[in-house]
Design a protein around this motif. Structure first.
Motif, PDB file in Angstrom:
ATOM      1  N   LYS A  38       0.856  -1.192   0.000  1.00 20.54           N
ATOM      2  CA  LYS A  38       0.000   0.000   0.000  1.00 20.54           C
ATOM      3  C   LYS A  38       0.886   1.234   0.000  1.00 20.54           C
ATOM      4  O   LYS A  38       2.086   1.152   0.255  1.00 20.54           O
ATOM      5  N   ASN A 166      -6.257   1.549  -1.205  1.00 24.06           N
ATOM      6  CA  ASN A 166      -7.023   1.856  -0.008  1.00 24.06           C
ATOM      7  C   ASN A 166      -8.435   2.348  -0.277  1.00 24.06           C
ATOM      8  O   ASN A 166      -9.009   3.036   0.537  1.00 24.06           O
ATOM      9  N   GLU A 167      -8.974   2.031  -1.436  1.00 31.67           N
ATOM     10  CA  GLU A 167     -10.338   2.486  -1.670  1.00 31.67           C
ATOM     11  C   GLU A 167     -11.331   1.645  -0.908  1.00 31.67           C
ATOM     12  O   GLU A 167     -12.407   2.096  -0.565  1.00 31.67           O
ATOM     13  N   GLU A 169     -11.552  -1.403   2.313  1.00 32.17           N
ATOM     14  CA  GLU A 169     -10.801  -2.163   3.304  1.00 32.17           C
ATOM     15  C   GLU A 169     -10.788  -3.617   2.874  1.00 32.17           C
ATOM     16  O   GLU A 169     -11.742  -4.131   2.325  1.00 32.17           O
ATOM     17  N   ASP A 172      -9.949  -9.314   6.923  1.00 34.61           N
ATOM     18  CA  ASP A 172      -8.877  -9.783   7.805  1.00 34.61           C
ATOM     19  C   ASP A 172      -8.295 -11.114   7.357  1.00 34.61           C
ATOM     20  O   ASP A 172      -7.092 -11.321   7.374  1.00 34.61           O
ATOM     21  N   LEU A 175      -5.874 -10.545   4.764  1.00 33.24           N
ATOM     22  CA  LEU A 175      -4.656  -9.862   5.214  1.00 33.24           C
ATOM     23  C   LEU A 175      -3.734 -10.822   5.958  1.00 33.24           C
ATOM     24  O   LEU A 175      -2.516 -10.731   5.858  1.00 33.24           O
ATOM     25  N   CYS A 178      -1.046 -12.518   4.016  1.00 28.93           N
ATOM     26  CA  CYS A 178      -0.075 -11.724   3.260  1.00 28.93           C
ATOM     27  C   CYS A 178       0.981 -11.117   4.179  1.00 28.93           C
ATOM     28  O   CYS A 178       0.745 -10.905   5.360  1.00 28.93           O
ATOM     29  N   PHE A 180       2.856  -7.507   4.609  1.00 30.66           N
ATOM     30  CA  PHE A 180       2.315  -6.186   4.323  1.00 30.66           C
ATOM     31  C   PHE A 180       3.446  -5.162   4.333  1.00 30.66           C
ATOM     32  O   PHE A 180       4.348  -5.217   5.163  1.00 30.66           O
ATOM     33  N   HIS A 181       3.396  -4.279   3.380  1.00 30.89           N
ATOM     34  CA  HIS A 181       4.332  -3.162   3.448  1.00 30.89           C
ATOM     35  C   HIS A 181       3.645  -1.888   2.990  1.00 30.89           C
ATOM     36  O   HIS A 181       2.953  -1.874   1.983  1.00 30.89           O
ATOM     37  N   TYR A 182       3.855  -0.853   3.774  1.00 27.72           N
ATOM     38  CA  TYR A 182       3.316   0.451   3.413  1.00 27.72           C
ATOM     39  C   TYR A 182       4.459   1.313   2.906  1.00 27.72           C
ATOM     40  O   TYR A 182       5.391   1.607   3.659  1.00 27.72           O
ATOM     41  N   LYS A 184       5.958   4.419   2.483  1.00 25.43           N
ATOM     42  CA  LYS A 184       5.701   5.777   2.950  1.00 25.43           C
ATOM     43  C   LYS A 184       6.364   6.751   1.997  1.00 25.43           C
ATOM     44  O   LYS A 184       7.234   6.384   1.218  1.00 25.43           O
ATOM     45  N   LYS A 226      -1.652  15.743  -2.935  1.00 24.41           N
ATOM     46  CA  LYS A 226      -0.269  16.194  -2.880  1.00 24.41           C
ATOM     47  C   LYS A 226       0.521  15.556  -4.002  1.00 24.41           C
ATOM     48  O   LYS A 226       0.317  14.385  -4.309  1.00 24.41           O
TER      49      LYS A 226
ATOM     50  N   ALA B  46       6.385  -6.376   8.829  1.00 23.09           N
ATOM     51  CA  ALA B  46       5.759  -6.895   7.607  1.00 23.09           C
ATOM     52  C   ALA B  46       4.850  -8.082   7.917  1.00 23.09           C
ATOM     53  O   ALA B  46       3.854  -8.307   7.244  1.00 23.09           O
ATOM     54  N   VAL B  49       1.803  -6.525  11.068  1.00 20.31           N
ATOM     55  CA  VAL B  49       0.938  -5.363  10.861  1.00 20.31           C
ATOM     56  C   VAL B  49       0.339  -5.446   9.474  1.00 20.31           C
ATOM     57  O   VAL B  49       1.051  -5.655   8.503  1.00 20.31           O
ATOM     58  N   LYS B  50      -0.974  -5.254   9.387  1.00 18.13           N
ATOM     59  CA  LYS B  50      -1.597  -5.398   8.083  1.00 18.13           C
ATOM     60  C   LYS B  50      -2.351  -4.145   7.660  1.00 18.13           C
ATOM     61  O   LYS B  50      -3.134  -4.169   6.734  1.00 18.13           O
ATOM     62  N   GLU B  52      -1.883   0.254   7.538  1.00 15.78           N
ATOM     63  CA  GLU B  52      -0.960   1.335   7.856  1.00 15.78           C
ATOM     64  C   GLU B  52      -1.418   2.144   9.062  1.00 15.78           C
ATOM     65  O   GLU B  52      -0.606   2.778   9.727  1.00 15.78           O
ATOM     66  N   LEU B  55       0.403   0.999  12.128  1.00 13.55           N
ATOM     67  CA  LEU B  55       1.866   1.022  12.180  1.00 13.55           C
ATOM     68  C   LEU B  55       2.381   1.802  13.378  1.00 13.55           C
ATOM     69  O   LEU B  55       3.323   1.394  14.049  1.00 13.55           O
ATOM     70  N   TYR B 171       4.791   6.889  11.225  1.00  7.79           N
ATOM     71  CA  TYR B 171       3.436   6.608  10.763  1.00  7.79           C
ATOM     72  C   TYR B 171       2.403   7.263  11.660  1.00  7.79           C
ATOM     73  O   TYR B 171       1.270   6.890  11.682  1.00  7.79           O
ATOM     74  N   ARG B 183     -11.847   9.041   3.008  1.00  8.08           N
ATOM     75  CA  ARG B 183     -11.952   7.632   2.659  1.00  8.08           C
ATOM     76  C   ARG B 183     -12.716   6.854   3.719  1.00  8.08           C
ATOM     77  O   ARG B 183     -13.577   6.031   3.416  1.00  8.08           O
ATOM     78  N   ARG B 190     -20.706   3.670   2.740  1.00  8.89           N
ATOM     79  CA  ARG B 190     -20.918   2.548   1.839  1.00  8.89           C
ATOM     80  C   ARG B 190     -21.835   1.493   2.465  1.00  8.89           C
ATOM     81  O   ARG B 190     -22.524   0.769   1.780  1.00  8.89           O
TER      82      ARG B 190
END
Lengths: 291, 391
Positions: A38, A166-167, A169, A172, A175, A178, A180-182, A184, A226, B46, B49-50, B52, B55, B171, B183, B190
């Protein structure tokens, strides 16, 4: 597994991977589990899969997700209409149902004769149930074709890279399977190395000025979107094409100058408007807030 | 040694599961984090955490657990709204100073200086967030940039080395209990949309019929699907001006989220309370008015009505004729409110003021009664609750 140890993913000549990203990717590669990426748009999520494939010399299968994409389409599709037509026309192919099974991207990846990289791009675009429909496929790396009663199992567990904006969720259960890496937003130093990779011959002064101007625009409060890495790269490309001298980027007062070609940085009409207004206000009041 | 850490994470409110812990063990066995604590940090992050938004939480728990250092400053830090703290640091420290603090690890010095300033300005000393960030005192606190200047939770001065990665807390702005972004609002809204698509199966599903017929080797197989409600219909009435100015940003976010989420969205503005007129353009509010009666006649009762307002006003504005601050209203606002509620049985009131303040405002109490208690705070949780009530 031992053979894999010497082929680790690292920054390449065209992609800067930070330490944390490298570790996350290598964990996913070693354990053959999917990795979910993400991050802000334009930070190189999609490109990551391509870079993993190139740097590890593996074939890449890309599956781009749209809002109408169904999980089944990635596995296979049964073209019932073609079969109906063939049966009306008396075509012999109609007797073998497997003639009408069309392989999807996941099937292709599972059948690849060396370990492939499978990119599932923008998984959040799809229906909210989409990830749930892929749980078993991602976990066991196998699926069943009901029409032909055939079990398709991965020859080599593919390295699966999943990106999300991220449109929606994600569930679980998905997730949990997997890494996970964000990604930044890169700091100025990382950004410098990213730009270096893309424009190796860029003049140092131009780069420094461009980066300053870029982070200044990013710091404008209230922007809806941004500018991100990819916008910066586009902008630098433009600056080079237009042969803008570094001096033009250096404003005496950073708050009162609009950087040239800023259309490449701001993609939103309101943002452009806001930005111009701010600059105008600062000019008129003539204040130079010290930083 | 990872099991207590695992429980620490769960105690800290993270949704880490056993599967993920086992994955981490497996990754360790494969020697993926052999060389340094940093590598272990990245790897565990990694694996465990699933999201952000988690984090920052993870960083704090990691830091607390693996240093085994009770942060002596924590008690002080809890009470400081971080945004304010950060601004102080930005205001009072130059870049060089910040860099210096970073290298020397003189965090405590910085804290001392800040505490001195805090004492002078005690009124900013609100917040009272618990350690695991459910701060959420101000929805506007989300400036969203992390300053490298101040790192909460760091006790770097004890070991005069470079700052640990997890202590940088990069974060910070992603913790979802703090910010209510567009969002998140969309996701909450929704929930409403999803439900609107139910109904009786009374429409021919052409693609499915063709498909099933073909599978059936040409024998006709009719398939029906429920009719699709195009989308939920929403009437959004927003309070503008006056005391609502404080809440402009969150209302904007709600508005823009709702705009992209609902196809049938009609919005109207009012000031403080509902009377015989609404308007759509704040600049022309006196010229272009929409009679409330016209609205109730134009939009059918399957519209869902959402009021957004702080419900903070003089009670006269609600219950008395002529109580409006802007004009002479022949009938009290409460009568108009009841008319609207009769037309639109599905209605809620979203209040940007925190729930704990509601009871102190007589007008809020009255409006809550008028709304049959269907008033919800304009937070994610409140929005969620409200949407449930609406469907």
């Amino acid at each position: 597994m031992a053979a894999m140890a010497n082929s680790r993913f690292q920054s390449t000549s065209s992609y800067v991977a930070t330490d944390d990203l490298t570790i996350a990717v290598n964990a996913a590669v070693t354990l053959a589990r999917p990795i979910l990426i993400k991050g802000e748009p334009g930070t190189g999520k999609t490109q990551l899969a391509q870079e993993i494939a190139t740097s590890l010399h593996k074939p890449l299968h890309e599956w781009h997700i749209k809002s109408t994409t169904k999980a089944q389409q990635g596995l296979y599709e049964y073209d019932a209409v073609a079969r109906l037509r063939d049966s009306q026309l008396g075509d012999d192919r109609v007797h073998d149902i497997s003639n009408y099974i069309i392989h999807g991207k996941v099937w292709d990846a599972f059948q690849s004769d060396q370990q492939p990289v499978l990119l599932i791009d923008e998984i959040d675009k799809a229906d909210i149930e989409f990830p749930n429909d892929l749980l078993r496929e991602l976990d066991r790396m196998e699926f069943f074709v009901y029409e032909t009663k055939q079990l398709v199992k991965a020859v080599h567990r593919p390295i699966i890279v999943i990106t999300s904006n991220n449109e929606k969720e994600l569930p679980d259960a998905f997730l949990r399977r997997c890494f996970f890496h964000y990604i930044k937003f890169p700091d100025q130093q990382t950004m410098q190395s990213i730009v270096d990779v893309h424009f190796p011959n860029l003049k140092k002064t131009l780069l420094a000025e461009a980066l300053n101007a870029f982070y200044r625009v990013r710091d404008v409060p209230g922007l809806k979107k941004k500018p991100s890495t990819s916008e910066l790269l586009d902008w630098i490309k433009l600056l080079l094409a237009e042969d803008i001298p570094p001096e033009a980027l250096r404003a005496e007062d950073s708050r009162t100058a609009i950087p040239p070609l800023y259309g490449a940085l701001l993609k939103n009409e309101q943002d452009v408007h806001l930005f111009e207004q701010l600059v105008f206000l600062n000019r008129r009041s003539g204040n130079t807030p010290g930083r | 040694m990872l099991i207590p850490f695992f429980y620490q994470l769960r105690a800290g409110g993270m949704k880490t599961s056993i599967t993920e812990l086992l994955t981490l063990y497996e990754a360790m066995r494969e020697g993926l984090a052999r060389h340094s604590v940093d590598e272990f940090y990245y790897l565990s992050r990694a694996c465990l955490v699933k999201d952000e938004s988690q984090l920052d939480r993870f960083d704090r728990i990691f830091s607390a657990y693996f240093k085994g250092v009770e942060d002596s400053l924590r008690d002080l830090l809890q009470d400081i709204p971080e945004e304010w703290l950060r601004r102080q640091a930005e205001l009072h420290l130059s870049d060089e100073e910040k860099a210096k603090i970073e290298t020397l690890g003189g965090f405590e010095e910085l804290m001392k200086a800040l505490q001195a300033r805090l004492d002078e300005q005690d009124e900013r000393h609100e917040g009272g967030s618990r350690w695991i960030g459910t701060a959420g005192t101000s929805p506007f606190g989300a400036y969203g940039f992390n300053s490298e200047g101040v790192r909460i939770g760091q006790s770097g001065s004890r070991n005069r080395s470079a700052v640990k990665v997890w202590d940088r807390r990069e974060y910070r702005n992603l913790d979802d209990s703090v910010e209510l972004g567009t969002r998140n609002i969309k996701v909450a809204l929704r929930r409403l949309r999803k439900f609107a698509r139910a109904g009786a199966a009374d429409q021919l599903d052409l693609p499915d019929t063709i498909d099933k017929t073909a599978r059936n080797a040409g024998m006709l197989d009719i398939r029906m699907v429920p009719e699709r409600h195009n989308a939920v219909k929403i009437l959004l009435c927003l309070d503008v001006g006056g005391s609502m100015d404080d809440h402009v940003r969150i209302c904007e976010e709600l508005f823009s989220a709702a705009r992209s989420e609902f196809k049938h969205l009609e919005y109207f503005y009012f000031h403080n309370f509902i009377y015989e007129n609404f308007w759509k353009d704040n600049r022309r509010r006196h010229a272009e008015r929409y009679a409330t009666l016209d609205i109730t006649h134009k939009y059918a009762s399957d519209y869902k009505l959402i009021f957004v307002g702080d419900a903070t006003m003089s009670p006269y504005e609600v219950v008395y004729a002529g109580g409006s601050v802007e004009h002479w209203n022949e009938e009290p606002g409460s009568v108009w409110m009841q008319r609207l509620l009769r037309t639109y049985p599905k209605a809620i009131w979203l209040n940007p003021e925190p729930r704990r303040r509601w009871d102190y405002m007589p007008s809020t109490k009255i409006i809550r009664q008028l709304m049959n208690d269907r008033m919800y705070p304009l937070t994610l949780a409140g929005l969620d609750e409200g949407m449930k009530k609406l469907r």
